[in-house]
Design a protein around this motif. Structure first.
Motif, PDB file in Angstrom:
ATOM      1  N   HIS A  79       0.771  -1.229   0.162  1.00  0.00           N
ATOM      2  CA  HIS A  79       0.053   0.136   0.083  1.00  0.00           C
ATOM      3  C   HIS A  79       0.832   1.409  -0.150  1.00  0.00           C
ATOM      4  CE1 HIS A  79       0.821  -0.563   4.387  1.00  0.00           C
ATOM      5  NE2 HIS A  79       0.442   0.782   4.610  1.00  0.00           N
ATOM      6  N   THR A  80       2.104   1.082   0.634  1.00  0.00           N
ATOM      7  CA  THR A  80       3.011   2.412   0.591  1.00  0.00           C
ATOM      8  C   THR A  80       3.432   2.742  -0.863  1.00  0.00           C
ATOM      9  OG1 THR A  80       3.657   1.906   3.011  1.00  0.00           O
ATOM     10  CG2 THR A  80       5.014   3.206   1.580  1.00  0.00           C
ATOM     11  N   LEU A  81       3.754   1.717  -1.571  1.00  0.00           N
ATOM     12  CA  LEU A  81       4.165   1.799  -2.981  1.00  0.00           C
ATOM     13  C   LEU A  81       3.019   2.503  -4.004  1.00  0.00           C
ATOM     14  CD1 LEU A  81       6.265   1.738  -5.416  1.00  0.00           C
ATOM     15  CD2 LEU A  81       5.569  -0.556  -5.471  1.00  0.00           C
ATOM     16  N   LEU A  82       1.941   1.794  -3.512  1.00  0.00           N
ATOM     17  CA  LEU A  82       0.672   2.243  -4.303  1.00  0.00           C
ATOM     18  C   LEU A  82       0.428   3.492  -4.116  1.00  0.00           C
ATOM     19  CD1 LEU A  82      -1.418  -1.044  -4.127  1.00  0.00           C
ATOM     20  CD2 LEU A  82      -0.737  -0.009  -5.994  1.00  0.00           C
ATOM     21  N   HIS A  83       0.310   3.926  -2.822  1.00  0.00           N
ATOM     22  CA  HIS A  83       0.014   5.364  -2.544  1.00  0.00           C
ATOM     23  C   HIS A  83       0.880   6.498  -3.074  1.00  0.00           C
ATOM     24  CE1 HIS A  83      -1.324   8.882  -0.269  1.00  0.00           C
ATOM     25  NE2 HIS A  83       0.003   9.036   0.179  1.00  0.00           N
ATOM     26  N   LEU A  84       2.151   6.109  -3.204  1.00  0.00           N
ATOM     27  CA  LEU A  84       3.169   7.102  -3.694  1.00  0.00           C
ATOM     28  C   LEU A  84       3.085   7.111  -5.114  1.00  0.00           C
ATOM     29  CD1 LEU A  84       6.323   6.345  -1.317  1.00  0.00           C
ATOM     30  CD2 LEU A  84       4.587   8.368  -1.513  1.00  0.00           C
ATOM     31  N   VAL A  85       2.927   6.103  -5.810  1.00  0.00           N
ATOM     32  CA  VAL A  85       2.794   6.000  -7.200  1.00  0.00           C
ATOM     33  C   VAL A  85       1.587   6.899  -7.721  1.00  0.00           C
ATOM     34  CG1 VAL A  85       2.514   4.556  -9.360  1.00  0.00           C
ATOM     35  CG2 VAL A  85       4.191   3.806  -7.561  1.00  0.00           C
ATOM     36  N   LYS A  86       0.429   6.512  -6.900  1.00  0.00           N
ATOM     37  CA  LYS A  86      -0.880   7.084  -7.471  1.00  0.00           C
ATOM     38  C   LYS A  86      -1.197   8.544  -6.935  1.00  0.00           C
ATOM     39  CE  LYS A  86      -3.362   2.653  -8.318  1.00  0.00           C
ATOM     40  NZ  LYS A  86      -4.662   1.907  -8.018  1.00  0.00           N
ATOM     41  N   SER A  87      -0.820   8.626  -5.501  1.00  0.00           N
ATOM     42  CA  SER A  87      -1.555   9.774  -4.722  1.00  0.00           C
ATOM     43  C   SER A  87      -0.525  10.821  -4.380  1.00  0.00           C
ATOM     44  CB  SER A  87      -2.544   9.129  -3.718  1.00  0.00           C
ATOM     45  OG  SER A  87      -3.443   8.353  -4.189  1.00  0.00           O
ATOM     46  N   ARG A  88       0.944  10.603  -4.674  1.00  0.00           N
ATOM     47  CA  ARG A  88       1.862  11.449  -3.967  1.00  0.00           C
ATOM     48  C   ARG A  88       1.554  12.961  -4.547  1.00  0.00           C
ATOM     49  NH1 ARG A  88       4.342   9.251  -7.943  1.00  0.00           N
ATOM     50  NH2 ARG A  88       5.519  10.722  -9.292  1.00  0.00           N
ATOM     51  N   PRO A  89       2.047  14.136  -3.540  1.00  0.00           N
ATOM     52  CA  PRO A  89       1.613  15.278  -3.833  1.00  0.00           C
ATOM     53  C   PRO A  89       2.024  15.814  -5.249  1.00  0.00           C
ATOM     54  CG  PRO A  89       2.487  14.954  -1.695  1.00  0.00           C
ATOM     55  CD  PRO A  89       2.767  13.806  -2.323  1.00  0.00           C
ATOM     56  N   SER A  90       1.400  16.685  -5.895  1.00  0.00           N
ATOM     57  CA  SER A  90       1.803  16.823  -7.421  1.00  0.00           C
ATOM     58  C   SER A  90       2.857  17.741  -7.333  1.00  0.00           C
ATOM     59  CB  SER A  90       0.415  18.027  -7.700  1.00  0.00           C
ATOM     60  OG  SER A  90       0.838  18.343  -9.097  1.00  0.00           O
ATOM     61  N   GLY A  91       3.618  17.422  -8.302  1.00  0.00           N
ATOM     62  CA  GLY A  91       4.919  17.841  -8.640  1.00  0.00           C
ATOM     63  C   GLY A  91       6.141  17.372  -7.846  1.00  0.00           C
ATOM     64  N   VAL A  92       5.835  16.371  -6.685  1.00  0.00           N
ATOM     65  CA  VAL A  92       6.781  15.792  -6.184  1.00  0.00           C
ATOM     66  C   VAL A  92       7.398  14.508  -6.647  1.00  0.00           C
ATOM     67  CG1 VAL A  92       7.532  14.853  -3.763  1.00  0.00           C
ATOM     68  CG2 VAL A  92       5.799  16.785  -3.883  1.00  0.00           C
ATOM     69  N   PRO A  93       8.520  14.321  -7.098  1.00  0.00           N
ATOM     70  CA  PRO A  93       8.928  13.066  -7.765  1.00  0.00           C
ATOM     71  C   PRO A  93       9.154  11.904  -6.687  1.00  0.00           C
ATOM     72  CG  PRO A  93      10.882  14.884  -7.426  1.00  0.00           C
ATOM     73  CD  PRO A  93       9.705  15.435  -6.944  1.00  0.00           C
ATOM     74  N   LEU A  94       9.316  10.833  -7.314  1.00  0.00           N
ATOM     75  CA  LEU A  94       9.361   9.635  -6.486  1.00  0.00           C
ATOM     76  C   LEU A  94      10.700   9.015  -7.205  1.00  0.00           C
ATOM     77  CD1 LEU A  94       8.627   7.284  -4.458  1.00  0.00           C
ATOM     78  CD2 LEU A  94       7.308   6.505  -6.184  1.00  0.00           C
ATOM     79  N   ILE A  95      11.670   8.382  -6.275  1.00  0.00           N
ATOM     80  CA  ILE A  95      12.618   7.446  -6.775  1.00  0.00           C
ATOM     81  C   ILE A  95      12.622   6.490  -5.922  1.00  0.00           C
ATOM     82  CG2 ILE A  95      15.026   7.109  -6.761  1.00  0.00           C
ATOM     83  CD1 ILE A  95      15.670   9.909  -7.356  1.00  0.00           C
TER      84      ILE A  95
END
Length: 280
Positions: free
Chosen positions: A42-58
């Motif tokens: 769920h942590t990965l899914l949340h960050l892929v789908k719903s992280r704040p706009s404009g914030v990149p994920l690595i």
């Protein structure tokens, strides 16, 4: 072949087709041919789908086989066939971009060619930085090569750390550790070669860690302070403008960031290895 990596290439149709086909193949390998168990998905899914706009994920992970990506994203419930949400990935130029056909395939599949040994300021690292600057998701294998031994995480290459430091908006970093891919696609199966197709009836385990956030102003100040008396080579790196870091400070900073990521990955690996051995 940068033009093939653009989302507007032929209206995005080739990208959607490739990601749909590759995603379907990955689901077959992960869920039909083999069994995949995911922890903290769920942590990965949340960050892929719903992280704040404009914030990149690595996302960062260990690298156990040539199938790690895309199969590690093929577990049930993950939108692996959605081209819009799909990751960008750093991929070895000498393996994935050997000819024009492969280059086109991997380019439309959101892969960025990296020359191993080419340094952190090679041309395509700027492309990766552009993706992060747009708030997108990038996956890296910071150890830099496949290792199929159950061994501690090796010293990380500085490429990932340099992207974190140079990005206009500091990325969220998510460590992931997986086991089992070395059995699905062993490097030395027959005649010291990989099998022609993925193997069956293996168990894949994917353990998602907790997000890491880096306080870049604080880390930059530490790097500047600690690197004042450090001598560097004659080859000058460009200064990181937003932090005012020269080459010596960058080296110190990249080492600090890499050590923190490696420590998080190793803790995750140690805990997940015991879990994998217990359930295998």
């Amino acid at each position: 072949m940068e033009w093939a990596a653009k989302g507007s290439h032929l209206g995005g149709v080739p990208r959607r087709m490739v990601i749909k086909v590759v995603g379907t193949f990955a689901k077959l390998v992960a869920n039909v041919m083999n069994t995949t168990k995911v922890y903290n998905a769920h942590t990965l899914l949340h960050l892929v789908k719903s992280r704040p706009s404009g914030v990149p994920l690595i996302t960062v992970s260990n690298h156990m086989s040539t199938l790690d990506d895309p199969v590690m994203w093929a577990f049930r419930g993950f939108p692996i066939t959605d081209a819009r949400l799909a990751r960008w990935a750093l991929a070895a130029e000498d393996i994935c971009f050997k000819n024009k056909m492969l280059s086109y395939f991997f380019r439309i599949g959101k892969c960025i060619p990296i020359t191993r040994g080419g340094g952190i300021y090679q041309k395509h690292m700027d492309e990766a930085l552009d993706r992060l600057s747009s708030g997108e998701w990038l996956h890296t294998f910071p150890e830099g090569k496949v290792c199929q031994e159950d061994a501690p995480i090796r010293r990380l290459k500085w490429g990932t750390a340099s992207l974190i430091a140079r990005a206009p908006v500091t990325p969220i970093v998510l460590p992931i550790i997986h086991h089992g891919f070395q059995k699905v696609m062993p490097e030395k199966y027959m005649f010291d070669r990989r099998p022609p197709i993925p193997l069956f009836n293996k168990e894949i385990q994917i353990v998602v860690g907790e997000p890491m956030k880096f306080d870049m102003p604080k880390l930059s100040n530490i790097a500047l302070s600690m690197s004042r008396d450090i001598s560097v080579s004659d080859a000058q790196w460009p200064t990181i403008q937003q932090h005012g870091l020269d080459e010596a400070a960058q080296r110190y900073l990249f080492s600090m960031i890499s050590d923190q990521i490696r420590t998080a990955m190793e803790k995750l690996r140690s805990a997940s290895t015991l879990l994998y051995q217990t359930k295998s």
